[in-house]
Design an enzyme around this catalytic site. Structure first.
Site, PDB file in Angstrom:
ATOM      1  N   SER A 135      17.450 -28.932 -57.126  1.00 32.60           N
ATOM      2  CA  SER A 135      16.115 -28.383 -57.289  1.00 32.60           C
ATOM      3  C   SER A 135      15.990 -27.084 -56.479  1.00 32.60           C
ATOM      4  O   SER A 135      16.820 -26.183 -56.626  1.00 32.60           O
ATOM      5  CB  SER A 135      15.077 -29.428 -56.866  1.00 32.60           C
ATOM      6  OG  SER A 135      13.789 -29.086 -57.280  1.00 32.60           O
ATOM      7  N   ASP A 289      15.084 -34.651 -67.349  1.00 31.93           N
ATOM      8  CA  ASP A 289      14.399 -33.730 -66.435  1.00 31.93           C
ATOM      9  C   ASP A 289      13.419 -32.842 -67.209  1.00 31.93           C
ATOM     10  O   ASP A 289      13.817 -32.027 -68.038  1.00 31.93           O
ATOM     11  CB  ASP A 289      15.441 -32.865 -65.714  1.00 31.93           C
ATOM     12  CG  ASP A 289      14.864 -32.098 -64.530  1.00 31.93           C
ATOM     13  OD1 ASP A 289      13.646 -31.875 -64.484  1.00 31.93           O
ATOM     14  OD2 ASP A 289      15.664 -31.712 -63.654  1.00 31.93           O
ATOM     15  N   HIS A 318      13.483 -35.593 -63.130  1.00 28.64           N
ATOM     16  CA  HIS A 318      14.015 -34.631 -62.169  1.00 28.64           C
ATOM     17  C   HIS A 318      14.429 -35.306 -60.866  1.00 28.64           C
ATOM     18  O   HIS A 318      15.430 -34.919 -60.251  1.00 28.64           O
ATOM     19  CB  HIS A 318      12.957 -33.557 -61.891  1.00 28.64           C
ATOM     20  CG  HIS A 318      13.398 -32.494 -60.940  1.00 28.64           C
ATOM     21  ND1 HIS A 318      14.445 -31.642 -61.197  1.00 28.64           N
ATOM     22  CD2 HIS A 318      12.943 -32.150 -59.697  1.00 28.64           C
ATOM     23  CE1 HIS A 318      14.609 -30.809 -60.184  1.00 28.64           C
ATOM     24  NE2 HIS A 318      13.720 -31.104 -59.263  1.00 28.64           N
TER      25      HIS A 318
END
Length: 353
Positions: A135, A289, A318
């Site tokens: 991320s 995601d 995610h």
């Protein structure tokens, strides 16, 4: 390992030209640096993470795990702007002798990398065997591999992208609107904005998870219920947990940093910048995601030379980069030790938690 601090007394010039008189970086290390300093694993944390990586990635970091401190010297540094020990909106503004709060200068993902590069120099780390992040942590790792290609030998990018998408910016702006709707988020009260922060966390969770997450974990067994729904209670509970550990002004700062992410800014096209990466690279996407869809990782794999690409499935969208340790380890372990990844593309991971 206890929390450590690095202090640089030199002026730290941010990407936008603003200057911090000095900078502090909080960090943890695990394990022992070997004689030739060749066993460094550097982990970049995500938006609300801390440098205490074992606390948020216990499935991958620890004795007997993929990143074992008995074999590797593991470093995780807190990003500037975060409330977990590095210079941030909570720090004292030397001009006013009060916390910066909303006066804290805007920082970027690239600024985070520049700060952590200073820390690496201070630790005497000229080569990072493996740099990894998911991320926002993946955004940092990507920027660092471009900024200092000679320092990074292997690179792992999890559920991340080269440019913050309009979709991601829209989620971030929705969270900022929640903060602004809180009258206590006024730049005066250091503890202000808690109601807004709680609402912002609820918005964020919807992007971190997916339909199947809530269907599996929050579905009602009582078809006659008219209120007090599990999903509603869950959102409130997660918001309450978050405001006990985070700060609204830091969150505002980091959301803005996320928006700024673009590896081509003031450089060349993103494709050209990706082509400059020399590290052996593994990219992993998560099929469920919603926030960083796999097309973004596929884009990275097309433009980073000889990059290896894999996908995993996760019930948790995610957040799978945090929860799906067994599926990730099947790809990470051989890559960490220099083996070729098996050609299979996808490892199913439906971990329940």
């Amino acid at each position: 390992m206890t929390l450590r601090h690095f202090h640089s007394a030199a002026s730290f010039v941010l990407e936008n030209g603003s200057v911090l008189q000095d900078i502090d970086i909080a960090f943890h290390t695990y394990g022992t640096l070997n004689a030739d300093r060749s066993n460094v694993v550097w982990i970049c944390h995500a938006l609300t993470g801390s440098s205490d990586v074992i606390s948020w990635w216990p499935g991958l970091v620890g004795e007997g795990k993929c990143f074992d401190p008995g074999r590797w010297f593991i470093v995780c540094a807190n990003v500037p702007g975060s409330p977990y020990g590095s210079t941030s909106p909570r720090s004292l503004n030397p001009a006013t002798h009060q916390p910066y709060l909303l006066d804290f200068p805007a920082i970027t993902i690239r600024d985070m990398v520049f700060a952590h590069s200073l820390l690496a120099d201070a630790l005497g780390i000229a080569n990072i065997h493996l740099l990894i992040g998911g991320s926002m942590g993946g955004q940092q790792a990507l920027e660092w591999a471009i900024h200092e290609p000679r320092r990074i030998s292997r690179l792992v990018l999890l559920a991340t992208n080269a440019v913050c998408s309009p979709w991601g910016i829209a989620f971030n702006e929705s969270q900022r609107l929640a903060l602004l709707a809180d009258k206590t988020f006024d730049g005066v009260d250091p503890n202000g904005g808690m109601a807004g922060l709680k609402a912002a966390r609820s918005i964020a969770l919807l992007s971190y998870r997916c339909f199947d997450t809530y269907q599996h974990t929050q579905a009602e067994s009582d078809r006659h219920k008219q209120d007090r729904f599990l999903a509603a209670a869950y959102q409130r509970h997660q918001g309450e947990k978050f405001i006990r550990r985070f700060n609204a002004y830091c969150y505002w700062c980091l959301l803005n940093a996320l928006d700024s992410h673009n590896i081509g800014r003031q450089r060349d096209k993103p494709e050209a910048m990706l082509a400059k990466i020399t590290a052996r690279t593994l990219i992993i996407g998560i099929t469920s995601d919603l926030l960083f869809p796999i097309r973004e990782q596929q884009y990275l794999s097309r433009h980073i030379k000889s990059a290896q690409y894999a996908e995993i499935d996760s019930l948790y969208g995610h957040d799978g980069f945090l929860t799906e340790a067994p599926a990730l380890e099947k790809h990470l372990f051989p890559f960490l030790y220099g083996q070729e990844i098996k050609p299979e593309k996808k490892i199913a991971a439906m971990t329940r938690r």
